[in-house]
Design a protein around this motif. Structure first.
Motif, PDB file in Angstrom:
ATOM      1  N   ALA A 167      48.843  46.180  46.956  1.00  0.00           N
ATOM      2  CA  ALA A 167      49.971  46.146  46.008  1.00  0.00           C
ATOM      3  C   ALA A 167      49.836  47.264  44.980  1.00  0.00           C
ATOM      4  CB  ALA A 167      50.048  44.783  45.325  1.00  0.00           C
ATOM      5  N   CYS A 168      48.634  47.470  44.491  1.00  0.00           N
ATOM      6  CA  CYS A 168      48.357  48.521  43.521  1.00  0.00           C
ATOM      7  C   CYS A 168      48.689  49.898  44.097  1.00  0.00           C
ATOM      8  CB  CYS A 168      46.884  48.444  43.119  1.00  0.00           C
ATOM      9  SG  CYS A 168      46.365  49.628  41.894  1.00  0.00           S
ATOM     10  N   LEU A 169      48.461  50.081  45.392  1.00  0.00           N
ATOM     11  CA  LEU A 169      48.727  51.351  46.059  1.00  0.00           C
ATOM     12  C   LEU A 169      50.198  51.540  46.410  1.00  0.00           C
ATOM     13  CD1 LEU A 169      45.622  51.401  48.426  1.00  0.00           C
ATOM     14  CD2 LEU A 169      46.009  52.893  46.442  1.00  0.00           C
ATOM     15  N   GLY A 170      51.012  50.497  46.219  1.00  0.00           N
ATOM     16  CA  GLY A 170      52.441  50.611  46.484  1.00  0.00           C
ATOM     17  C   GLY A 170      52.922  49.951  47.759  1.00  0.00           C
ATOM     18  N   PHE A 171      52.061  49.193  48.416  1.00  0.00           N
ATOM     19  CA  PHE A 171      52.462  48.474  49.628  1.00  0.00           C
ATOM     20  C   PHE A 171      53.229  47.222  49.249  1.00  0.00           C
ATOM     21  CE2 PHE A 171      49.149  51.121  51.274  1.00  0.00           C
ATOM     22  CZ  PHE A 171      49.392  51.269  52.636  1.00  0.00           C
ATOM     23  N   SER A 172      54.160  46.832  50.108  1.00  0.00           N
ATOM     24  CA  SER A 172      54.894  45.569  49.958  1.00  0.00           C
ATOM     25  C   SER A 172      54.462  44.636  51.078  1.00  0.00           C
ATOM     26  CB  SER A 172      56.402  45.802  50.061  1.00  0.00           C
ATOM     27  OG  SER A 172      56.834  46.647  49.023  1.00  0.00           O
ATOM     28  N   GLU A 173      54.298  43.379  50.731  1.00  0.00           N
ATOM     29  CA  GLU A 173      53.934  42.392  51.745  1.00  0.00           C
ATOM     30  C   GLU A 173      55.148  42.057  52.586  1.00  0.00           C
ATOM     31  OE1 GLU A 173      51.829  39.041  50.124  1.00  0.00           O
ATOM     32  OE2 GLU A 173      50.091  40.289  49.646  1.00  0.00           O
ATOM     33  N   GLY A 174      54.908  41.908  53.889  1.00  0.00           N
ATOM     34  CA  GLY A 174      55.999  41.634  54.817  1.00  0.00           C
ATOM     35  C   GLY A 174      55.675  40.452  55.700  1.00  0.00           C
ATOM     36  N   SER A 175      55.791  40.677  57.001  1.00  0.00           N
ATOM     37  CA  SER A 175      55.665  39.602  57.970  1.00  0.00           C
ATOM     38  C   SER A 175      54.234  39.056  58.043  1.00  0.00           C
ATOM     39  CB  SER A 175      56.085  40.100  59.353  1.00  0.00           C
ATOM     40  OG  SER A 175      55.238  41.152  59.783  1.00  0.00           O
ATOM     41  N   LEU A 176      54.170  37.810  58.477  1.00  0.00           N
ATOM     42  CA  LEU A 176      52.880  37.146  58.683  1.00  0.00           C
ATOM     43  C   LEU A 176      52.574  37.106  60.175  1.00  0.00           C
ATOM     44  CD1 LEU A 176      53.291  34.134  56.234  1.00  0.00           C
ATOM     45  CD2 LEU A 176      52.008  36.236  55.848  1.00  0.00           C
ATOM     46  N   CYS A 177      51.296  37.086  60.497  1.00  0.00           N
ATOM     47  CA  CYS A 177      50.862  36.957  61.882  1.00  0.00           C
ATOM     48  C   CYS A 177      49.519  36.239  61.879  1.00  0.00           C
ATOM     49  CB  CYS A 177      50.761  38.324  62.563  1.00  0.00           C
ATOM     50  SG  CYS A 177      49.569  39.456  61.804  1.00  0.00           S
ATOM     51  N   VAL A 178      49.007  35.951  63.049  1.00  0.00           N
ATOM     52  CA  VAL A 178      47.689  35.336  63.180  1.00  0.00           C
ATOM     53  C   VAL A 178      46.823  36.276  64.003  1.00  0.00           C
ATOM     54  CG1 VAL A 178      46.376  33.374  64.080  1.00  0.00           C
ATOM     55  CG2 VAL A 178      48.606  33.002  63.009  1.00  0.00           C
ATOM     56  N   GLU A 179      45.661  36.603  63.451  1.00  0.00           N
ATOM     57  CA  GLU A 179      44.688  37.438  64.144  1.00  0.00           C
ATOM     58  C   GLU A 179      43.315  36.888  63.797  1.00  0.00           C
ATOM     59  OE1 GLU A 179      43.713  42.187  64.771  1.00  0.00           O
ATOM     60  OE2 GLU A 179      45.138  41.585  63.250  1.00  0.00           O
ATOM     61  N   PHE A 180      42.393  36.917  64.733  1.00  0.00           N
ATOM     62  CA  PHE A 180      41.056  36.353  64.538  1.00  0.00           C
ATOM     63  C   PHE A 180      41.143  34.873  64.150  1.00  0.00           C
ATOM     64  CE2 PHE A 180      40.696  40.791  62.791  1.00  0.00           C
ATOM     65  CZ  PHE A 180      40.132  41.358  63.922  1.00  0.00           C
ATOM     66  N   GLY A 181      42.235  34.203  64.562  1.00  0.00           N
ATOM     67  CA  GLY A 181      42.415  32.795  64.241  1.00  0.00           C
ATOM     68  C   GLY A 181      42.776  32.524  62.797  1.00  0.00           C
TER      69      GLY A 181
END
Length: 191
Positions: A167-181
């Motif tokens: 967030a500090c770097l300017g990214f926006s949170e988007g879709s969710l997924c499951v990885e590594f359980g």
């Protein structure tokens, strides 16, 4: 609760050497081999074969792997590092005042104007601003040559520190997924 603005400030960086132009962009050449980034505290450059063992060592550290799918063997860690080295996707972060590798940044093309970003830092340097400093400079360099490209970083929902950093770097949170359980969130920005 959001990060205080002071924690998101980035130290001045100096980008040296030639970086690849957009017309030279290939999946394995986000930057030229000579690309490097120098900040007041850090040197960031393309990883070399001699860096593999140091990177593989902290790549398999159980604390570092808390949000990365759990423990892996030394052999698996070295195999993963060498694969990224061979692809030209891996960069090392070193302290300027001590020749110690403290982090690794991976930048890979996912095609169609999308770059994938991932990073690891040695646990004993967390919360000192090194990730913010190195990633901010690297993103600025990418922006200079790949303006309009999207950058995606995926992190575990439970990894609050990484989510704050992104967030500090300017990214926006988007879709969710499951990885590594585990639940993951895809964070994106446009350069």
């Amino acid at each position: 609760m959001s990060e205080p603005a002071s924690l998101c400030k980035v130290r001045e960086v100096q980008i040296i050497a030639r970086i690849a132009t957009s017309t030279e962009f290939m999946p394995s050449s986000v930057f030229s081999d000579q690309w490097s980034l120098v900040t007041s505290r850090l040197d960031v450059r393309r990883a070399r074969g001699g860096d593999a063992v140091a990177i593989a060592e902290f790549w398999r550290d159980p604390v570092v792997r808390t949000y990365l799918g759990g423990e892996i063997t030394a052999e698996e860690s070295l195999r993963r590092v060498r694969g990224r080295l061979d692809a030209g996707e891996l960069f090392v972060v070193r302290l300027r005042d001590a020749p110690r590798v403290i982090g690794a940044i991976n930048v890979a093309s996912a095609g169609n104007g999308l770059l994938e970003l991932s990073y690891l830092f040695v646990a004993d340097v967390w919360r000192r601003g090194y990730a913010t400093e190195s990633l901010s400079g690297l993103l600025d360099a990418l922006r200079a040559i790949h303006q309009g490209f999207r950058v995606r970083a995926t992190t575990q929902v439970a990894n609050a520190a990484s989510r704050r950093l992104l967030a500090c770097l300017g990214f926006s949170e988007g879709s969710l997924c499951v990885e590594f359980g585990e639940d993951q969130v895809n964070c994106e920005m446009v350069l």
